[in-house]
Design an enzyme around this catalytic site. Structure first.
Site, PDB file in Angstrom:
ATOM      1  N   HIS A  31       0.855  -1.197   0.000  1.00  0.00           N
ATOM      2  CA  HIS A  31       0.000   0.000   0.000  1.00  0.00           C
ATOM      3  C   HIS A  31       0.882   1.234   0.000  1.00  0.00           C
ATOM      4  O   HIS A  31       1.970   1.242   0.583  1.00  0.00           O
ATOM      5  CB  HIS A  31      -0.897   0.004   1.246  1.00  0.00           C
ATOM      6  CG  HIS A  31      -1.366   1.377   1.633  1.00  0.00           C
ATOM      7  ND1 HIS A  31      -0.732   2.128   2.618  1.00  0.00           N
ATOM      8  CD2 HIS A  31      -2.375   2.153   1.158  1.00  0.00           C
ATOM      9  CE1 HIS A  31      -1.345   3.288   2.736  1.00  0.00           C
ATOM     10  NE2 HIS A  31      -2.333   3.344   1.862  1.00  0.00           N
ATOM     11  N   TYR A  67       0.599   9.250  -0.845  1.00  0.00           N
ATOM     12  CA  TYR A  67       1.272  10.519  -0.555  1.00  0.00           C
ATOM     13  C   TYR A  67       0.355  11.651  -0.987  1.00  0.00           C
ATOM     14  O   TYR A  67      -0.252  11.592  -2.060  1.00  0.00           O
ATOM     15  CB  TYR A  67       2.633  10.603  -1.262  1.00  0.00           C
ATOM     16  CG  TYR A  67       3.617   9.624  -0.679  1.00  0.00           C
ATOM     17  CD1 TYR A  67       4.235   9.874   0.546  1.00  0.00           C
ATOM     18  CD2 TYR A  67       3.894   8.421  -1.324  1.00  0.00           C
ATOM     19  CE1 TYR A  67       5.112   8.951   1.111  1.00  0.00           C
ATOM     20  CE2 TYR A  67       4.773   7.495  -0.772  1.00  0.00           C
ATOM     21  CZ  TYR A  67       5.375   7.779   0.451  1.00  0.00           C
ATOM     22  OH  TYR A  67       6.226   6.857   1.009  1.00  0.00           O
ATOM     23  N   ARG A  86     -17.288   8.839  -4.591  1.00  0.00           N
ATOM     24  CA  ARG A  86     -17.042   7.859  -5.655  1.00  0.00           C
ATOM     25  C   ARG A  86     -16.652   6.539  -4.993  1.00  0.00           C
ATOM     26  O   ARG A  86     -15.475   6.239  -4.775  1.00  0.00           O
ATOM     27  CB  ARG A  86     -15.937   8.352  -6.595  1.00  0.00           C
ATOM     28  CG  ARG A  86     -15.918   7.614  -7.924  1.00  0.00           C
ATOM     29  CD  ARG A  86     -14.977   8.301  -8.914  1.00  0.00           C
ATOM     30  NE  ARG A  86     -15.184   7.800 -10.261  1.00  0.00           N
ATOM     31  CZ  ARG A  86     -14.554   6.738 -10.787  1.00  0.00           C
ATOM     32  NH1 ARG A  86     -13.691   6.071 -10.046  1.00  0.00           N
ATOM     33  NH2 ARG A  86     -14.788   6.354 -12.019  1.00  0.00           N
ATOM     34  N   VAL A  87     -17.652   5.735  -4.673  1.00  0.00           N
ATOM     35  CA  VAL A  87     -17.469   4.529  -3.861  1.00  0.00           C
ATOM     36  C   VAL A  87     -16.506   3.541  -4.512  1.00  0.00           C
ATOM     37  O   VAL A  87     -15.698   2.904  -3.833  1.00  0.00           O
ATOM     38  CB  VAL A  87     -18.835   3.860  -3.577  1.00  0.00           C
ATOM     39  CG1 VAL A  87     -18.647   2.550  -2.832  1.00  0.00           C
ATOM     40  CG2 VAL A  87     -19.728   4.806  -2.790  1.00  0.00           C
ATOM     41  N   GLU A  88     -16.577   3.389  -5.830  1.00  0.00           N
ATOM     42  CA  GLU A  88     -15.712   2.424  -6.504  1.00  0.00           C
ATOM     43  C   GLU A  88     -14.232   2.745  -6.274  1.00  0.00           C
ATOM     44  O   GLU A  88     -13.409   1.840  -6.120  1.00  0.00           O
ATOM     45  CB  GLU A  88     -16.022   2.397  -8.007  1.00  0.00           C
ATOM     46  CG  GLU A  88     -17.384   1.831  -8.342  1.00  0.00           C
ATOM     47  CD  GLU A  88     -17.556   0.403  -7.861  1.00  0.00           C
ATOM     48  OE1 GLU A  88     -16.597  -0.389  -7.976  1.00  0.00           O
ATOM     49  OE2 GLU A  88     -18.641   0.070  -7.362  1.00  0.00           O
TER      50      GLU A  88
END
Length: 408
Positions: free
Chosen positions: A210, A213, A368-370
């Protein structure tokens, strides 16, 4: 994720807001990838400081984001917004080393996104799906996602650029850590931009990684910069632990930190260990990396801090590509694949239960959930009362996650 970037926080004490938006008013919303963790500039070597104060600031910050989307914020017809001024600057002059930091950060993360996606496509052999989206009142983003690849079961490399407005309560709380913010104004324009990435490999021998920045700035009524700060970090999450991989990952990050300040790596490594924890299971999400936030003029000047963030982001490819190339084709059994699915379940638990960035995103109107859920793996498992065998490789990983270690 961050955000659509994960750019982080809680909502229990937000003021109740009315979603009335007259046509003649502007509505704005804002974005942040990560919570407001402890201030690394104060007693950093002693660990995380004033966590309750930080959480309070984070709560108000989320309120600011939602406020900017649903509140009535009048704008004088003869006064251009920060987003409009930046758009004009880019049209007239492009982006140079003398441009505002907002534009320099935006250009940098776009360049890095392209470079990272190109290198990951070389590793995987398949192309990313690229979605470009814009916000009516300024900013937008690019979501690059690969699913069911040859090497990566799911990979996302997203950037987001957001303009919005902070209400007075958020301004007052943010002054706790940023004295440059004017406490007398009723609202402030702000800008937030960042790059967020999560890679979930197919092979259980290859670790998840992961990265995020980001940059945040507020503006005075005349459009000049008021306060600014950088945040971010990266961490490695293996299902099967290879010590040499953790050592290489941490060594590469430390080299990037040491170019700017030799105190950075130990400070931000500890901060990472303290944040990425599944508290309900008393174990870390992975083997760590670095994490920092609120790096402003009290730490270093703007150009030096930007240079530090650039070094960290540029260190990603050399920190991870050698690891994935070494592990992506290793043989594995069905049992080892099942363990990977269980560990991914732990990853999901952290992101949905503890990560304040995800909570912020999912509770923000019109989010924007996706893009927010891009960080989740394509597959995961939860097995009731599962315990690894004593003395197994699986048990060794759990032991390390329960007692974070120094890798270099």
């Amino acid at each position: 994720m961050s955000s659509s970037i994960r750019p982080c926080l809680r909502f229990s004490s937000l003021p109740k807001l009315s979603p009335r938006i007259p046509q003649h008013m502007r509505s704005r919303r804002a974005f942040a990838d990560y919570p407001k963790p402890p201030d690394p500039s104060k007693e950093a070597r002693k660990g995380v400081v004033a966590p309750k104060t930080r959480i309070a600031v984070g709560i108000v910050f989320i309120g600011a984001m939602i406020y900017s989307m649903v509140s009535e914020e009048p704008t004088k017809a003869d006064m251009a917004t920060m987003a409009e001024k930046d758009s004009q600057l880019k049209r007239e002059s492009g982006v140079t080393e003398n441009s505002p930091m907002r534009l320099r950060m935006e250009e940098f993360i776009k360049q890095q996104q392209k470079e990272i996606v190109q290198e990951l496509e070389k590793v995987d052999g398949k192309k990313f799906r690229v979605d470009t989206w814009t916000r009516e009142h300024g900013g937008g983003g690019i979501s690059s996602v690969l699913q069911d690849g040859n090497v990566f079961e799911k990979a996302g490399v997203n950037i987001s650029v957001v303009y919005g407005t902070l209400p007075r309560p958020a301004i007052e709380k943010m002054r706790v850590n940023h004295k440059a913010i004017d406490p007398t104004v009723n609202s402030l324009e702000f800008f937030a931009a960042g790059l967020s990435m999560v890679l979930h490999p197919v092979n259980p021998m290859a670790p998840t990684v992961h990265l995020n920045y980001r940059y945040f700035e507020t503006a005075n009524p005349d459009g000049t910069s008021n306060a600014w700060w950088f945040g971010g970090g990266t961490d490695l999450t293996p299902s099967y632990l290879f010590d040499e991989d953790a050592i290489h990952f941490h060594k590469t990050i430390k080299e990037a930190c040491d170019k700017h300040d030799k105190s950075y790596y130990p400070r931000f490594k500890k901060w990472c260990d303290n944040y990425f924890v599944n508290k309900h299971r008393s174990e870390s999400r992975g083997v760590g990396g670095i994490f920092f936030d609120d790096l402003d003029e009290q730490e270093k000047d703007q150009d030096n801090t930007f240079a530090f963030a650039q070094s960290c982001l540029k260190a990603f490819l050399p920190s991870y590509i050698p690891i994935i190339m070494k592990r992506k084709d290793m043989p594995f059994t069905e049992k080892e694949k099942e363990w990977q699915q269980i560990r991914r379940g732990r990853y999901v638990e952290f992101n949905l239960v503890h990560d304040r960035g995800t909570a912020f995103g999912l509770n923000t109107p019109s989010a924007r959930v996706e893009s927010i859920l891009m960080s989740l793996p394509l597959t995961a498992q939860w097995r009731y009362m599962f315990e690894p065998e004593e003395g197994s490789r699986e048990q060794r990983l759990v032991d390390v996650l329960r007692e974070p270690r120094e890798w270099i």
